[in-house]
Enzyme design. Sequence first.
Site, PDB file in Angstrom:
ATOM      1  N   LEU A  83       0.900  -1.171   0.000  1.00 33.63           N
ATOM      2  CA  LEU A  83       0.000   0.000   0.000  1.00 33.63           C
ATOM      3  C   LEU A  83       0.928   1.207   0.000  1.00 33.63           C
ATOM      4  O   LEU A  83       1.828   1.325   0.840  1.00 33.63           O
ATOM      5  CB  LEU A  83      -0.863  -0.024   1.266  1.00 33.63           C
ATOM      6  CG  LEU A  83      -1.580   1.251   1.694  1.00 33.63           C
ATOM      7  CD1 LEU A  83      -2.464   1.799   0.589  1.00 33.63           C
ATOM      8  CD2 LEU A  83      -2.429   0.975   2.920  1.00 33.63           C
ATOM      9  N   SER A  84       0.733   2.122  -0.956  1.00 35.51           N
ATOM     10  CA  SER A  84       1.659   3.246  -1.122  1.00 35.51           C
ATOM     11  C   SER A  84       1.681   4.183   0.088  1.00 35.51           C
ATOM     12  O   SER A  84       0.714   4.270   0.843  1.00 35.51           O
ATOM     13  CB  SER A  84       1.273   4.059  -2.357  1.00 35.51           C
ATOM     14  OG  SER A  84       1.167   3.221  -3.467  1.00 35.51           O
ATOM     15  N   GLN A  85       2.797   4.891   0.198  1.00 32.63           N
ATOM     16  CA  GLN A  85       2.972   5.931   1.225  1.00 32.63           C
ATOM     17  C   GLN A  85       1.820   6.958   1.106  1.00 32.63           C
ATOM     18  O   GLN A  85       1.437   7.317  -0.020  1.00 32.63           O
ATOM     19  CB  GLN A  85       4.307   6.606   0.919  1.00 32.63           C
ATOM     20  CG  GLN A  85       4.679   7.760   1.785  1.00 32.63           C
ATOM     21  CD  GLN A  85       5.826   8.561   1.159  1.00 32.63           C
ATOM     22  OE1 GLN A  85       5.979   8.595  -0.058  1.00 32.63           O
ATOM     23  NE2 GLN A  85       6.601   9.203   1.990  1.00 32.63           N
TER      24      GLN A  85
END
Length: 239
Positions: A83-85
């Site tokens: 899950l992206s930053q």
Amino acid sequence: MRHCEVSCAIISWDSMRSMPEPERDFQRERTRMVATQIAARGVKDPRVLAAMKRVPRERFLLLEDRGLAHEDHAVAIGRGQTLSQPYMVAKMTEELCLTGSERVLEIGTGSGYQTAILAELAAEIFTVERIEELSLRARHTLEELGYRNIRFRVGDGSQGWGEFAPYERILVTAGAPELPPSLVAQLAPGGILAIPVGDERSQILTIVSKTADGRIVQSRSTLCTFVKLIGQEGWTAEK
Ligand code: SAH
């Protein structure tokens, strides 16, 4: 009441990481995340900031990782994906200049968190994920949270989703070696495509606009690091 205020104030951020879920104030963590990681780094679109404050990011993570939901980095979601930053989610979403009326194609459903942000800000979302297990989990979470404007597909999104094209916006949340021609073809005139393009270690978030008469204009936004876009118009799968 007074007692609560005092005891909350002395709980340090580090000790909250290990707190069991019901005792944590995720809303407070989210508000702080938006202020310190997103607004402070220059994201201004008020609709994007509001959506990031609203969507419960922890719900898109495995139970044991929920304490990491609002930290300033990507988080593993299983099957070697992330899950992206939070900042990167906000930045990519802002680049799409969403007004609420758009049909958006998303490639790389992953946890479904970015999908939820898009679903808050646009009319209809079409999201493609190549790993069935992730797609099913994301769908379950998004349905539980009440989103009804999302269509899911399992398959190779590097070739887009021809059935519902063209799309006013396309967002790719995995890194491509070059611009996939199918995605450019499925972008509507006046549309915007945001895609990380580069090698396996780092990419440049590339913004592609299609003018009303069909010309393509490219600009470079920010450096980023995404997992690979694997497929016909992306990287070859590792054996
Ligand atoms: N937006 C996601 C980030 C997921 S990471 C989130 O918010 O959680 C990128 C995802 O892209 C991974 O789940 C990976 O499996 C998926 N992916 C990689 N290549 C793909 C392809 N060709 N088509 C669809 N999904 C792909």
